[in-house]
Write a protein that holds these residues in place. Sequence first.
Motif, mmCIF file in Angstrom:
data_model
loop_
_atom_site.group_PDB
_atom_site.id
_atom_site.type_symbol
_atom_site.label_atom_id
_atom_site.label_comp_id
_atom_site.label_asym_id
_atom_site.label_seq_id
_atom_site.Cartn_x
_atom_site.Cartn_y
_atom_site.Cartn_z
ATOM 1 N N GLU A 200 6.027 3.294 -3.196
ATOM 2 C CA GLU A 200 5.060 3.727 -2.190
ATOM 3 C C GLU A 200 5.412 3.274 -0.783
ATOM 4 O O GLU A 200 5.070 3.962 0.192
ATOM 5 C CB GLU A 200 3.666 3.213 -2.556
ATOM 6 C CG GLU A 200 3.068 3.889 -3.777
ATOM 7 C CD GLU A 200 1.642 3.464 -4.049
ATOM 8 O OE1 GLU A 200 1.063 3.963 -5.016
ATOM 9 O OE2 GLU A 200 1.101 2.624 -3.294
ATOM 10 N N TYR A 201 6.080 2.129 -0.637
ATOM 11 C CA TYR A 201 6.250 1.545 0.692
ATOM 12 C C TYR A 201 7.692 1.487 1.161
ATOM 13 O O TYR A 201 7.970 0.989 2.246
ATOM 14 C CB TYR A 201 5.616 0.153 0.731
ATOM 15 C CG TYR A 201 4.121 0.216 0.578
ATOM 16 C CD1 TYR A 201 3.299 0.416 1.685
ATOM 17 C CD2 TYR A 201 3.534 0.137 -0.677
ATOM 18 C CE1 TYR A 201 1.928 0.523 1.543
ATOM 19 C CE2 TYR A 201 2.155 0.241 -0.835
ATOM 20 C CZ TYR A 201 1.356 0.434 0.275
ATOM 21 O OH TYR A 201 -0.005 0.544 0.135
ATOM 22 N N ARG A 202 8.633 1.999 0.362
ATOM 23 C CA ARG A 202 10.049 1.961 0.735
ATOM 24 C C ARG A 202 10.278 2.613 2.098
ATOM 25 O O ARG A 202 11.021 2.085 2.942
ATOM 26 C CB ARG A 202 10.886 2.645 -0.340
ATOM 27 C CG ARG A 202 12.382 2.599 -0.077
ATOM 28 C CD ARG A 202 13.153 3.261 -1.207
ATOM 29 N NE ARG A 202 13.110 2.447 -2.427
ATOM 30 C CZ ARG A 202 12.541 2.831 -3.564
ATOM 31 N NH1 ARG A 202 11.921 4.003 -3.630
ATOM 32 N NH2 ARG A 202 12.569 2.062 -4.615
ATOM 33 N N GLN A 203 9.661 3.752 2.332
ATOM 34 C CA GLN A 203 9.859 4.469 3.592
ATOM 35 C C GLN A 203 9.067 3.852 4.746
ATOM 36 O O GLN A 203 9.247 4.251 5.896
ATOM 37 C CB GLN A 203 9.461 5.939 3.418
ATOM 38 C CG GLN A 203 10.245 6.675 2.353
ATOM 39 C CD GLN A 203 11.739 6.675 2.612
ATOM 40 O OE1 GLN A 203 12.179 6.762 3.766
ATOM 41 N NE2 GLN A 203 12.538 6.550 1.561
ATOM 42 N N LYS A 204 8.221 2.875 4.439
ATOM 43 C CA LYS A 204 7.402 2.238 5.465
ATOM 44 C C LYS A 204 7.933 0.858 5.855
ATOM 45 O O LYS A 204 7.299 0.128 6.619
ATOM 46 C CB LYS A 204 5.951 2.116 4.978
ATOM 47 C CG LYS A 204 5.309 3.452 4.625
ATOM 48 C CD LYS A 204 3.895 3.262 4.105
ATOM 49 C CE LYS A 204 3.291 4.568 3.617
ATOM 50 N NZ LYS A 204 3.176 5.585 4.678
ATOM 51 N N GLY A 205 9.079 0.497 5.301
ATOM 52 C CA GLY A 205 9.704 -0.760 5.698
ATOM 53 C C GLY A 205 9.302 -1.965 4.881
ATOM 54 O O GLY A 205 9.668 -3.099 5.226
ATOM 55 N N ARG B 277 9.572 -3.758 1.209
ATOM 56 C CA ARG B 277 10.313 -3.746 -0.055
ATOM 57 C C ARG B 277 9.571 -4.570 -1.096
ATOM 58 O O ARG B 277 8.800 -5.466 -0.753
ATOM 59 C CB ARG B 277 11.707 -4.351 0.159
ATOM 60 C CG ARG B 277 12.512 -3.599 1.204
ATOM 61 C CD ARG B 277 13.851 -4.247 1.481
ATOM 62 N NE ARG B 277 13.711 -5.561 2.092
ATOM 63 C CZ ARG B 277 13.971 -6.711 1.483
ATOM 64 N NH1 ARG B 277 14.369 -6.719 0.214
ATOM 65 N NH2 ARG B 277 13.832 -7.859 2.117
#
Length: 226
Positions: free
Chosen positions: A161-166, A168
Amino acid sequence: MSDRTVLVTGGTGGLGRAVTTAFAAAGWRVVAPVRSATEEKGDATYVIADLNDPGAVEEAVSTAAGEAAAPLRAVVNLVGGYASTGLVHETPYEAFEAMLTLNLRATYLVTHAALPHLLAAGGGAVVCVSSRAAVAPFPGAAGYITAKAAVLAFAGAVAAEYRQKGVRCNTVLPSVIDTPANRAAQPDADHSRWVQPEEIAPIIRYLASDESGPTSGAAVPVYGRA
């Protein structure tokens, strides 16, 4: 002066003390929630909080994120525990559910509360602790095994869910950690085969740091010789 903060749950436990020491030595500001002031020992700023209480978790996370010069950049979820409850048909539901609560609830609540702060800081890392049992089950501990598998699945969901939001999320999977509590529970085991807390701590610190920037969704085995 530290320029980044890590929140470490379970920071006064057998693994937690090694983890807080590793982060402090690397220059992090370390915040560790504890149940009482008697637990306050080591290289951290301690805040009293019941991590089963969503409101208390929000307050603890806000404290960790409250230093403008050292924004919250990492969360390490160490809270958990083991109980052998017998075969599935011998295990009361209450005992099964207790393992889920102990190993999953705080991990979810702390991560849930911390994610907005990590996003506001421009990104960061979450590190969870599962177990080798999650991928290599053994008889007599269905509640523990299920809970640790759930932690692993939850970490995977956060990573997706958060990979593209920086932000990890990675997980370490220990075998038996060589702690006083585990030695007391298994006095006749070959303790030389167990993994040391001081061996796991640098791996957790690495997964929380910029050095592991390309890595998210990993399940890292830390088995020692067990």
